[in-house]
Design a protein around this motif. Sequence first.
Motif, PDB file in Angstrom:
ATOM      1  N   MET A 116       0.855  -1.191   0.000  1.00  0.00           N
ATOM      2  CA  MET A 116       0.000   0.000   0.000  1.00  0.00           C
ATOM      3  C   MET A 116       0.881   1.228   0.000  1.00  0.00           C
ATOM      4  O   MET A 116       1.779   1.358   0.834  1.00  0.00           O
ATOM      5  CB  MET A 116      -0.881   0.009   1.263  1.00  0.00           C
ATOM      6  N   ASP A 117       0.616   2.117  -0.948  1.00  0.00           N
ATOM      7  CA  ASP A 117       1.367   3.374  -1.036  1.00  0.00           C
ATOM      8  C   ASP A 117       0.617   4.451  -0.244  1.00  0.00           C
ATOM      9  O   ASP A 117      -0.560   4.281   0.063  1.00  0.00           O
ATOM     10  CB  ASP A 117       1.473   3.769  -2.529  1.00  0.00           C
ATOM     11  N   HIS A 118       1.272   5.515   0.096  1.00  0.00           N
ATOM     12  CA  HIS A 118       0.636   6.670   0.731  1.00  0.00           C
ATOM     13  C   HIS A 118       1.056   7.880  -0.084  1.00  0.00           C
ATOM     14  O   HIS A 118       2.164   8.381   0.079  1.00  0.00           O
ATOM     15  CB  HIS A 118       1.098   6.822   2.187  1.00  0.00           C
ATOM     16  N   LYS A 119       0.152   8.313  -0.987  1.00  0.00           N
ATOM     17  CA  LYS A 119       0.570   9.284  -2.005  1.00  0.00           C
ATOM     18  C   LYS A 119       0.508  10.733  -1.556  1.00  0.00           C
ATOM     19  O   LYS A 119       1.215  11.579  -2.087  1.00  0.00           O
ATOM     20  CB  LYS A 119      -0.294   9.115  -3.254  1.00  0.00           C
ATOM     21  N   ARG A 120      -0.365  11.027  -0.599  1.00  0.00           N
ATOM     22  CA  ARG A 120      -0.530  12.437  -0.221  1.00  0.00           C
ATOM     23  C   ARG A 120       0.606  12.885   0.697  1.00  0.00           C
ATOM     24  O   ARG A 120       1.166  12.086   1.436  1.00  0.00           O
ATOM     25  CB  ARG A 120      -1.866  12.649   0.479  1.00  0.00           C
ATOM     26  N   LEU A 162       5.691  -6.518 -13.842  1.00  0.00           N
ATOM     27  CA  LEU A 162       4.451  -5.834 -14.215  1.00  0.00           C
ATOM     28  C   LEU A 162       3.727  -5.464 -12.921  1.00  0.00           C
ATOM     29  O   LEU A 162       3.506  -6.318 -12.058  1.00  0.00           O
ATOM     30  CB  LEU A 162       3.586  -6.738 -15.106  1.00  0.00           C
ATOM     31  N   TYR A 163       3.434  -4.183 -12.817  1.00  0.00           N
ATOM     32  CA  TYR A 163       2.839  -3.615 -11.593  1.00  0.00           C
ATOM     33  C   TYR A 163       1.355  -3.398 -11.852  1.00  0.00           C
ATOM     34  O   TYR A 163       0.986  -2.726 -12.822  1.00  0.00           O
ATOM     35  CB  TYR A 163       3.575  -2.313 -11.320  1.00  0.00           C
ATOM     36  N   PHE A 164       0.543  -3.974 -10.989  1.00  0.00           N
ATOM     37  CA  PHE A 164      -0.898  -3.775 -11.097  1.00  0.00           C
ATOM     38  C   PHE A 164      -1.331  -2.806  -9.997  1.00  0.00           C
ATOM     39  O   PHE A 164      -1.215  -3.124  -8.809  1.00  0.00           O
ATOM     40  CB  PHE A 164      -1.643  -5.101 -10.911  1.00  0.00           C
ATOM     41  N   ILE A 172      -6.536   0.272 -11.923  1.00  0.00           N
ATOM     42  CA  ILE A 172      -6.429   1.736 -12.011  1.00  0.00           C
ATOM     43  C   ILE A 172      -5.319   2.086 -12.989  1.00  0.00           C
ATOM     44  O   ILE A 172      -5.442   2.988 -13.807  1.00  0.00           O
ATOM     45  CB  ILE A 172      -6.098   2.330 -10.615  1.00  0.00           C
ATOM     46  N   GLU A 173      -4.220   1.356 -12.895  1.00  0.00           N
ATOM     47  CA  GLU A 173      -3.108   1.598 -13.821  1.00  0.00           C
ATOM     48  C   GLU A 173      -2.182   0.386 -13.848  1.00  0.00           C
ATOM     49  O   GLU A 173      -2.118  -0.380 -12.891  1.00  0.00           O
ATOM     50  CB  GLU A 173      -2.298   2.835 -13.407  1.00  0.00           C
ATOM     51  N   TYR A 174      -1.500   0.248 -14.977  1.00  0.00           N
ATOM     52  CA  TYR A 174      -0.390  -0.700 -15.071  1.00  0.00           C
ATOM     53  C   TYR A 174       0.901   0.105 -15.065  1.00  0.00           C
ATOM     54  O   TYR A 174       0.970   1.174 -15.671  1.00  0.00           O
ATOM     55  CB  TYR A 174      -0.408  -1.431 -16.417  1.00  0.00           C
ATOM     56  N   ASN A 175       1.922  -0.416 -14.410  1.00  0.00           N
ATOM     57  CA  ASN A 175       3.258   0.134 -14.587  1.00  0.00           C
ATOM     58  C   ASN A 175       4.138  -0.979 -15.141  1.00  0.00           C
ATOM     59  O   ASN A 175       3.949  -2.150 -14.796  1.00  0.00           O
ATOM     60  CB  ASN A 175       3.838   0.650 -13.269  1.00  0.00           C
ATOM     61  N   CYS A 176       5.095  -0.604 -15.968  1.00  0.00           N
ATOM     62  CA  CYS A 176       5.912  -1.621 -16.648  1.00  0.00           C
ATOM     63  C   CYS A 176       7.189  -1.915 -15.866  1.00  0.00           C
ATOM     64  O   CYS A 176       8.182  -2.347 -16.420  1.00  0.00           O
ATOM     65  CB  CYS A 176       6.241  -1.151 -18.061  1.00  0.00           C
ATOM     66  N   ARG A 177       7.147  -1.698 -14.540  1.00  0.00           N
ATOM     67  CA  ARG A 177       8.381  -1.673 -13.730  1.00  0.00           C
ATOM     68  C   ARG A 177       8.019  -1.807 -12.261  1.00  0.00           C
ATOM     69  O   ARG A 177       6.860  -1.729 -11.886  1.00  0.00           O
ATOM     70  CB  ARG A 177       9.037  -0.316 -13.944  1.00  0.00           C
ATOM     71  N   PHE A 178       9.042  -1.940 -11.431  1.00  0.00           N
ATOM     72  CA  PHE A 178       8.835  -1.910  -9.982  1.00  0.00           C
ATOM     73  C   PHE A 178       8.288  -0.539  -9.576  1.00  0.00           C
ATOM     74  O   PHE A 178       8.674   0.478 -10.148  1.00  0.00           O
ATOM     75  CB  PHE A 178      10.167  -2.096  -9.252  1.00  0.00           C
ATOM     76  N   GLY A 179       7.419  -0.505  -8.586  1.00  0.00           N
ATOM     77  CA  GLY A 179       6.888   0.758  -8.083  1.00  0.00           C
ATOM     78  C   GLY A 179       7.840   1.384  -7.086  1.00  0.00           C
ATOM     79  O   GLY A 179       8.652   0.712  -6.463  1.00  0.00           O
ATOM     80  N   ASP A 180       7.745   2.684  -6.942  1.00  0.00           N
ATOM     81  CA  ASP A 180       8.553   3.406  -5.974  1.00  0.00           C
ATOM     82  C   ASP A 180       7.595   4.237  -5.133  1.00  0.00           C
ATOM     83  O   ASP A 180       6.845   5.029  -5.717  1.00  0.00           O
ATOM     84  CB  ASP A 180       9.537   4.311  -6.729  1.00  0.00           C
ATOM     85  N   PRO A 181       7.481   4.052  -3.846  1.00  0.00           N
ATOM     86  CA  PRO A 181       8.327   3.308  -2.913  1.00  0.00           C
ATOM     87  C   PRO A 181       7.817   1.907  -2.529  1.00  0.00           C
ATOM     88  O   PRO A 181       8.215   1.390  -1.486  1.00  0.00           O
ATOM     89  CB  PRO A 181       8.346   4.211  -1.681  1.00  0.00           C
ATOM     90  N   GLU A 182       7.026   1.254  -3.360  1.00  0.00           N
ATOM     91  CA  GLU A 182       6.591  -0.116  -3.030  1.00  0.00           C
ATOM     92  C   GLU A 182       7.780  -1.079  -2.950  1.00  0.00           C
ATOM     93  O   GLU A 182       7.840  -1.959  -2.090  1.00  0.00           O
ATOM     94  CB  GLU A 182       5.610  -0.645  -4.081  1.00  0.00           C
ATOM     95  N   THR A 183       8.723  -0.910  -3.889  1.00  0.00           N
ATOM     96  CA  THR A 183       9.889  -1.802  -3.934  1.00  0.00           C
ATOM     97  C   THR A 183      10.630  -1.828  -2.596  1.00  0.00           C
ATOM     98  O   THR A 183      11.172  -2.866  -2.199  1.00  0.00           O
ATOM     99  CB  THR A 183      10.851  -1.307  -5.043  1.00  0.00           C
TER     100      THR A 183
HETATM  101  N1  GLY Z   1       4.166   4.095  -6.387  1.00  0.00           N
HETATM  102  C1  GLY Z   1       3.591   4.259  -7.659  1.00  0.00           C
HETATM  103  C2  GLY Z   1       4.539   4.235  -8.774  1.00  0.00           C
HETATM  104  O1  GLY Z   1       5.658   3.782  -8.682  1.00  0.00           O
HETATM  105  O2  GLY Z   1       4.166   4.689  -9.844  1.00  0.00           O
END
Ligand code: GLY
Length: 423
Positions: A211-215, A268-270, A282-293
């Motif tokens: 879980m990310d915390h974007k705000r 692949l990031y879901f 909501i979105e796909y990312n083609c890479r590791f997420g930051d800061p999820e990684t």
């Molecule tokens: N944490 C979301 C992203 O890497 O785009």
Amino acid sequence: MKIMVVGGGGREHAIIKKIKENKNVTEIFAVPGNGGMAKDATLVPIGAKDIPAIVEFAKNEKIDYAVVAPDDPLVLGCVDALEAIGVPCFGPRANAAIIEGSKVFSKNLMKKYGIPTAGYEVFDNAEAALEYVKTCPIPTVVKADGLALGKGVIIATEREMAVDAVKSIMEDKKFGESGSRIVVEEFLTGPEVSVLSFTDGKVVIPMVSSMDHKRALDGDEGLNTGGMGTIAPNPYYTEAVAKECMEKIFLPTIEAMNKEGRTFKGCLYFGLMLTPDGPKVIEYNCRFGDPETQVVLPLLESDLLDVMMATTNETLDKCEVRFANGAACCVVMASRGYPEKYESGYEITIDDEVFDSVYVAGAKLSDGKLVNAGGRVLGVTAVASDLGSAIKAAYKKCEKVKFENAYYRSDIGAKAMKALEEN
Ligand code: GLY
Ligand code: AMP
């Protein structure tokens, strides 16, 4: 083995620290990396988007394996270019990275293959888009088609905001050419879950959820940021939800990409929302997420480099990918004022005892000292047997990292703890 990691943020630092655990690795080059990684990798001052220079470097250094971590070089074809000179890579080719590079592509893919996502319309001219947002249900979500540093999404809670969003993206080109087409999307509600996965185009292995915390501010107030902290696993992502996602989203996406002749290999990031009608993309990312990684990889017990190479060699079915049972929390320390105005150049001190838990994102070496050089400066991660302990430990570690004007949210993981208590 000589490894090259393209990219320079906290995510890349987490990847590098994990790859270092592999005994066959003799040297890791971070391209460009940042000053905070200097003890873990050799820094190479080449921009992550400078593909000709990256290829030249890989050739001269006889790089054995490359990890291309950020979206930009992936979308620009960095993997294709490295493969062309015989360097095997972790990451999708450009024709598959488009799943993140173009929101219009990903929305159309999901529609064609029946993958659950928000309803949407695509526009390539401002007039038609403005006409549409005059009457569409509000709130609505306006998204620039291309990469926009994660800033090309506007949640319009009032009609006027939707009109302004269309104008600023399509007419004023606030996000450059990435805004020549837009997606206007149905507003969804529900808890958000990030699921990163390894895939070789044949099998897909989800990593521990997060879980990310974007705000920027406590209580999910303030502006959107690149991410102020993460926790893993995400309590909303139950076994039943995971099963449904595998059947309705993960496998269908891998198959859809194969059918389109765009086999996806890499991470692949879901980005999912668990809506009252079930999980939706909501979105796909083609890479590791930051800061999820920074919370997912510390929980990985298997050898990261072995898993990465299995995605490249299409042998993921034979590869064990095991995660620890515990939990992790990453607190991002930023410069006060981020994501708006902030000051840089203050010395960062990191106590030795927490050094291994710190992933540096925005810092550089200046006269031998590490100084902050970005809004999000670093992430501090703790792993523990349960989420509550991981959160406490992460905040305790933050006290061992100092720089002037440091700011961090005090409630990373609070929502997840509440969800756990309610269950
Ligand atoms: N944490 C979301 C992203 O890497 O785009
Ligand atoms: P993105 O930059 O694509 O990650 O989007 C940023 C954030 O906007 C997501 O994490 C969601 O919180 C929110 N968002 C994006 N699309 C929608 C949608 N269709 N409905 C509600 N919120 C959304």
